[in-house]
Design an enzyme around this catalytic site. Structure first.
Site, short mmCIF file in Angstrom:
data_model
loop_
_atom_site.label_atom_id
_atom_site.label_comp_id
_atom_site.label_asym_id
_atom_site.label_seq_id
_atom_site.Cartn_x
_atom_site.Cartn_y
_atom_site.Cartn_z
N ARG A 71 13.79 18.70 -12.19
CA ARG A 71 13.62 17.46 -11.44
C ARG A 71 14.58 16.37 -11.97
O ARG A 71 15.12 15.58 -11.21
CB ARG A 71 12.15 17.02 -11.59
CG ARG A 71 11.76 15.80 -10.84
CD ARG A 71 11.41 16.11 -9.41
NE ARG A 71 11.11 14.86 -8.72
CZ ARG A 71 10.37 14.77 -7.63
NH1 ARG A 71 9.84 15.85 -7.09
NH2 ARG A 71 10.13 13.61 -7.06
N ASN A 113 11.39 -0.11 -1.28
CA ASN A 113 10.70 0.96 -0.57
C ASN A 113 9.71 0.34 0.39
O ASN A 113 9.13 -0.71 0.10
CB ASN A 113 9.95 1.84 -1.58
CG ASN A 113 9.32 3.06 -0.93
OD1 ASN A 113 9.81 3.57 0.08
ND2 ASN A 113 8.23 3.54 -1.50
N HIS A 115 6.14 0.97 2.36
CA HIS A 115 4.93 1.79 2.24
C HIS A 115 3.95 1.40 3.36
O HIS A 115 3.70 0.21 3.56
CB HIS A 115 4.30 1.54 0.86
CG HIS A 115 3.01 2.27 0.67
ND1 HIS A 115 2.91 3.63 0.77
CD2 HIS A 115 1.76 1.82 0.40
CE1 HIS A 115 1.66 4.00 0.57
NE2 HIS A 115 0.94 2.92 0.35
N GLY A 149 6.13 3.26 -11.12
CA GLY A 149 4.83 3.72 -10.63
C GLY A 149 4.89 4.19 -9.18
O GLY A 149 5.96 4.25 -8.58
C1 GRF Z 1 7.03 5.05 7.30
O1 GRF Z 1 5.77 4.61 7.73
C2 GRF Z 1 7.16 4.99 5.81
O2 GRF Z 1 6.58 3.86 5.24
C3 GRF Z 1 6.40 6.23 5.41
O3 GRF Z 1 6.84 7.19 6.34
C4 GRF Z 1 7.21 6.54 7.54
C5 GRF Z 1 8.64 6.91 7.83
O4 GRF Z 1 8.97 6.70 9.15
N1 GRF Z 1 6.61 6.58 4.04
P1 GRF Z 1 10.45 6.87 9.68
O5 GRF Z 1 11.03 8.15 9.09
O6 GRF Z 1 11.23 5.66 9.26
O7 GRF Z 1 10.31 6.95 11.17
#
Ligand code: GRF
Length: 207
Positions: A71, A113, A115, A149
């Site tokens: 990894r 990122n 989420h 995290g």
């Molecule tokens: C989004 O909701 C992101 O936050 C989550 O997966 C989804 C990705 O959507 N982790 P896309 O690939 O941008 O359509």
């Protein structure tokens, strides 16, 4: 982070359909947005996110964990691939891998990122399903600066989205994604144009 280059260079990491990437690509078409996507990276082949980049004429790279003996090796290779495009900001937009220490160290404070939940609730891979199972009435999306995290980094922006009584996970996630894309575009643009600082977890725009 003072803005030194205009437009700011974005490397976007994806694992799936890439609708967040597409929202950024569309925004970047306007020079006043202040950022441009210089490359798109993925951890798997054959995804719509990569096809979107291809159609936009943007270079792509794929680094699969399974191609490397550890990894850490994968993390190092991913960081090298990203670094080759000299990003100002790395945007993880539906990238379904946690990056490691090497990657974090090399782009410290410059990785964001998105989420699909209101942090600190429901971190991890199943934000919409976990919110639904818990029975919350409001969930949403969070844009944050990545730390070591799982979805714990300093928060750049959040947007609230109502949960409807008859939602299933897919319907809820799709509604979140509409709000999420807008939040991502608005705030990455501000980060690019205005710069930002992080003090005691507080992210503020401006140099
Ligand atoms: C989004 O909701 C992101 O936050 C989550 O997966 C989804 C990705 O959507 N982790 P896309 O690939 O941008 O359509």
């Amino acid at each position: 982070m003072p803005t030194t280059r205009s437009p700011q260079r974005l490397v976007v990491l994806v694992s799936g359909s890439g609708t967040n990437l597409q929202a950024l690509l569309d925004a970047c078409a306007d020079p006043s947005y202040g950022a441009t996507v210089v490359a798109v990276g993925a951890d798997r082949d054959g995804i719509e996110g990569l096809a979107r980049a291809d159609r936009a004429g943007i270079p792509t790279f794929v680094r699969k964990v399974g191609q490397f003996s550890s990894r850490d090796d994968w993390d190092h290779a991913l960081a090298d691939s990203v670094a080759a495009f000299e990003p100002d900001l790395v945007v993880s937009a539906g990238f379904m891998k946690l990056v490691g220490e090497d990657f974090l160290g090399r782009f410290a404070g410059r990785i964001v990122n998105t989420h699909p939940a209101l942090s600190p609730s429901f971190p991890g891979m199943h934000g919409p399903a976990d919110a639904l199972a818990y029975g919350v009435k409001v969930t949403g999306a969070t844009l944050f600066v990545v730390d070591g995290g799982v979805d714990t980094g300093p928060i750049v922006a959040q947007v609230a989205v109502p949960v409807e009584d008859d939602d299933d996970t897919e319907e809820l996630h799709e509604r979140i994604k509409v709000a999420e894309r807008q939040m991502l575009v608005e705030n990455v643009g501000r980060m690019a144009r205005e710069g930002f600082t992080i003090t005691d977890r507080k992210v503020r725009f401006g140099a």
